[in-house]
Design a protein around this motif. Structure first.
Motif, PDB file in Angstrom:
ATOM      1  N   GLY A  77      97.476  47.959  68.175  1.00 14.76           N
ATOM      2  CA  GLY A  77      97.334  47.425  69.525  1.00 14.76           C
ATOM      3  C   GLY A  77      96.324  48.199  70.350  1.00 14.76           C
ATOM      4  N   PHE A  78      95.871  47.558  71.410  1.00 18.46           N
ATOM      5  CA  PHE A  78      95.067  48.229  72.430  1.00 18.46           C
ATOM      6  C   PHE A  78      95.947  48.365  73.664  1.00 18.46           C
ATOM      7  N   GLN A  79      96.207  49.606  74.058  1.00 12.19           N
ATOM      8  CA  GLN A  79      97.108  49.813  75.196  1.00 12.19           C
ATOM      9  C   GLN A  79      96.340  50.325  76.397  1.00 12.19           C
ATOM     10  N   THR A  84     100.053  46.219  76.045  1.00 14.10           N
ATOM     11  CA  THR A  84      99.500  46.421  74.699  1.00 14.10           C
ATOM     12  C   THR A  84      99.189  45.054  74.104  1.00 14.10           C
ATOM     13  N   THR A  85      97.938  44.863  73.723  1.00  9.54           N
ATOM     14  CA  THR A  85      97.510  43.574  73.163  1.00  9.54           C
ATOM     15  C   THR A  85      96.965  43.781  71.757  1.00  9.54           C
ATOM     16  N   TYR A  86      97.019  42.721  70.973  1.00  8.12           N
ATOM     17  CA  TYR A  86      96.579  42.772  69.566  1.00  8.12           C
ATOM     18  C   TYR A  86      95.523  41.697  69.347  1.00  8.12           C
ATOM     19  N   ALA A 104      87.711  24.424  75.869  1.00  7.22           N
ATOM     20  CA  ALA A 104      88.440  24.679  77.111  1.00  7.22           C
ATOM     21  C   ALA A 104      89.004  26.101  77.117  1.00  7.22           C
ATOM     22  N   ARG A 105      89.594  26.522  75.984  1.00  5.36           N
ATOM     23  CA  ARG A 105      90.215  27.854  75.927  1.00  5.36           C
ATOM     24  C   ARG A 105      89.173  28.957  76.069  1.00  5.36           C
ATOM     25  N   ALA A 106      87.996  28.735  75.464  1.00 10.09           N
ATOM     26  CA  ALA A 106      86.958  29.773  75.451  1.00 10.09           C
ATOM     27  C   ALA A 106      86.412  30.051  76.849  1.00 10.09           C
ATOM     28  N   MET A 111      93.335  38.291  77.876  1.00  9.27           N
ATOM     29  CA  MET A 111      93.787  39.648  78.198  1.00  9.27           C
ATOM     30  C   MET A 111      92.788  40.706  77.712  1.00  9.27           C
ATOM     31  N   PRO A 112      92.682  41.845  78.447  1.00  7.75           N
ATOM     32  CA  PRO A 112      91.838  42.946  77.974  1.00  7.75           C
ATOM     33  C   PRO A 112      92.351  43.497  76.644  1.00  7.75           C
ATOM     34  N   PRO A 113      91.488  44.165  75.899  1.00  2.00           N
ATOM     35  CA  PRO A 113      90.058  44.346  76.148  1.00  2.00           C
ATOM     36  C   PRO A 113      89.206  43.221  75.556  1.00  2.00           C
ATOM     37  N   MET A 114      89.775  42.027  75.369  1.00  2.41           N
ATOM     38  CA  MET A 114      88.996  40.892  74.865  1.00  2.41           C
ATOM     39  C   MET A 114      87.865  40.588  75.842  1.00  2.41           C
ATOM     40  N   ASP A 121      80.300  32.627  78.664  1.00  5.67           N
ATOM     41  CA  ASP A 121      78.861  32.460  78.891  1.00  5.67           C
ATOM     42  C   ASP A 121      78.120  31.875  77.688  1.00  5.67           C
ATOM     43  N   MET A 122      78.800  31.611  76.591  1.00 12.17           N
ATOM     44  CA  MET A 122      78.143  30.967  75.444  1.00 12.17           C
ATOM     45  C   MET A 122      78.011  29.470  75.708  1.00 12.17           C
ATOM     46  N   ASN A 123      76.958  28.865  75.184  1.00 11.82           N
ATOM     47  CA  ASN A 123      76.868  27.413  75.323  1.00 11.82           C
ATOM     48  C   ASN A 123      77.788  26.729  74.290  1.00 11.82           C
TER      49      ASN A 123
HETATM   50  C1  HEC Z   1      87.073  44.985  72.323  1.00 11.33           C
HETATM   51  C2  HEC Z   1      87.862  44.236  71.348  1.00 11.33           C
HETATM   52  C3  HEC Z   1      87.567  42.759  71.149  1.00 11.33           C
HETATM   53  C4  HEC Z   1      86.374  42.147  70.837  1.00 11.33           C
HETATM   54  C5  HEC Z   1      85.012  42.800  70.671  1.00 11.33           C
HETATM   55  C6  HEC Z   1      86.653  40.738  70.682  1.00 11.33           C
HETATM   56  N1  HEC Z   1      87.987  40.507  70.902  1.00 11.33           N
HETATM   57 FE1  HEC Z   1      88.887  38.686  70.895  1.00 11.33          FE
HETATM   58  N2  HEC Z   1      90.656  39.563  71.443  1.00 11.33           N
HETATM   59  C7  HEC Z   1      90.865  40.927  71.590  1.00 11.33           C
HETATM   60  C8  HEC Z   1      92.236  41.165  71.959  1.00 11.33           C
HETATM   61  C9  HEC Z   1      92.889  42.515  72.208  1.00 11.33           C
HETATM   62  C10 HEC Z   1      92.846  39.897  72.025  1.00 11.33           C
HETATM   63  C11 HEC Z   1      94.306  39.570  72.392  1.00 11.33           C
HETATM   64  C12 HEC Z   1      94.401  39.286  73.858  1.00 11.33           C
HETATM   65  C13 HEC Z   1      95.781  38.768  74.231  1.00 11.33           C
HETATM   66  O1  HEC Z   1      96.784  39.287  73.741  1.00 11.33           O
HETATM   67  O2  HEC Z   1      95.849  37.819  75.024  1.00 11.33           O
HETATM   68  C14 HEC Z   1      91.827  38.918  71.701  1.00 11.33           C
HETATM   69  C15 HEC Z   1      92.044  37.551  71.667  1.00 11.33           C
HETATM   70  C16 HEC Z   1      91.113  36.624  71.276  1.00 11.33           C
HETATM   71  C17 HEC Z   1      91.366  35.207  71.183  1.00 11.33           C
HETATM   72  C18 HEC Z   1      92.713  34.517  71.440  1.00 11.33           C
HETATM   73  C19 HEC Z   1      92.906  34.230  72.893  1.00 11.33           C
HETATM   74  C20 HEC Z   1      94.200  33.450  73.087  1.00 11.33           C
HETATM   75  O3  HEC Z   1      94.115  32.262  73.354  1.00 11.33           O
HETATM   76  O4  HEC Z   1      95.274  34.023  72.924  1.00 11.33           O
HETATM   77  C21 HEC Z   1      90.218  34.633  70.738  1.00 11.33           C
HETATM   78  C22 HEC Z   1      89.990  33.156  70.463  1.00 11.33           C
HETATM   79  C23 HEC Z   1      89.236  35.684  70.562  1.00 11.33           C
HETATM   80  N3  HEC Z   1      89.818  36.875  70.914  1.00 11.33           N
HETATM   81  C24 HEC Z   1      87.968  35.479  70.087  1.00 11.33           C
HETATM   82  C25 HEC Z   1      87.002  36.484  69.997  1.00 11.33           C
HETATM   83  C26 HEC Z   1      85.626  36.249  69.596  1.00 11.33           C
HETATM   84  C27 HEC Z   1      85.086  34.894  69.152  1.00 11.33           C
HETATM   85  C28 HEC Z   1      84.992  37.435  69.686  1.00 11.33           C
HETATM   86  C29 HEC Z   1      83.523  37.716  69.467  1.00 11.33           C
HETATM   87  C30 HEC Z   1      82.628  37.003  70.372  1.00 11.33           C
HETATM   88  C31 HEC Z   1      85.969  38.431  70.144  1.00 11.33           C
HETATM   89  N4  HEC Z   1      87.165  37.803  70.294  1.00 11.33           N
HETATM   90  C32 HEC Z   1      85.700  39.768  70.359  1.00 11.33           C
HETATM   91  C33 HEC Z   1      89.922  41.919  71.419  1.00 11.33           C
HETATM   92  C34 HEC Z   1      88.578  41.712  71.182  1.00 11.33           C
END
Ligand code: HEC
Length: 173
Positions: A77-79, A84-86, A104-106, A111-114, A121-123
């Motif tokens: 996880g990232f805390q 804490t998210t995975y 739509a979802r994109a 949640m961080p650190p996503m 910003d992607m087309n």
């Molecule tokens: C710095 C780490 C990190 C990077 C880099 C990253 N992700 Fe994630 N991503 C996460 C984490 C952590 C989660 C879980 C977030 C949560 O629990 O809601 C996540 C969740 C997601 C989800 C699921 C969201 C949902 O609906 O629950 C998608 C889809 C996703 N990432 C796509 C991508 C794509 C495509 C890329 C590359 C462009 C990317 N991620 C790069 C950490 C990262």
């Protein structure tokens, strides 16, 4: 050599280009064998860093992980202040989602650190290329653990993301 590689590639490229002129989103309904889109998706996954967090061992090996194992999520996880998210298993995630749901979802916060703003910003063409690439790999792996709220016990390994040594005014809520 370069010319023949290009000629082999050109029909797929032209089909993708024509598709983008005729329909929006560009590859809606297209067969997933559309190579140009899948190759673009792989390229985007590499350069946008998706594997850094969503593929176990990828940063540690400088990307030397077979594609069959890519994007199957992380059980570490990232805390941080958010809890804490995975990083999700994208191989399972995309298997259950259609193109419109993904677009739509994109564009909505995650949640961080996503770095969800990179997806925002992607087309549409690039988002769909990512989608088709991941789907071309097929579903694999297991779901990742469910996110844990701040201050709740965590039973998996995790990495801490707490800011340290910030200037005083920035650290004060
Ligand atoms: C710095 C780490 C990190 C990077 C880099 C990253 N992700 Fe994630 N991503 C996460 C984490 C952590 C989660 C879980 C977030 C949560 O629990 O809601 C996540 C969740 C997601 C989800 C699921 C969201 C949902 O609906 O629950 C998608 C889809 C996703 N990432 C796509 C991508 C794509 C495509 C890329 C590359 C462009 C990317 N991620 C790069 C950490 C990262």
């Amino acid at each position: 050599m370069i010319t023949s590689t290009f000629s082999a590639f050109r029909p797929a490229f032209c089909a993708a280009l024509l598709g983008s002129l005729l329909s929006a989103p560009a590859i809606a309904g297209a067969p997933e064998t559309r190579n140009a889109s899948i190759e673009r998706g792989e390229y985007l996954a590499r350069i946008a860093g998706c594997n850094d967090c969503h593929t176990a061992g990828y940063p540690e090996t400088a990307g030397n992980i077979p594609r069959e194992q890519w994007l199957t999520g992380m059980n570490v996880g990232f805390q941080g202040p958010w809890g804490t998210t995975y990083p999700a298993n994208l191989r399972l995630y995309f298997a259950d989602m259609d193109e419109e749901q993904w677009l739509a979802r994109a564009r909505a916060p995650m949640m961080p650190p996503m770095p969800w703003f990179a997806l925002r910003d992607m087309n549409d063409e690039d988002l769909l290329a990512l989608y088709h690439f991941v789907r071309s790999l097929g579903p694999a792996g297991d779901p990742v653990p469910v996110a844990v709220a701040p201050d709740q016990p965590v039973s998996t390994p995790y990495i801490e993301f707490f800011p340290k040594n910030l200037p005083l005014q920035a650290a004060t809520p």
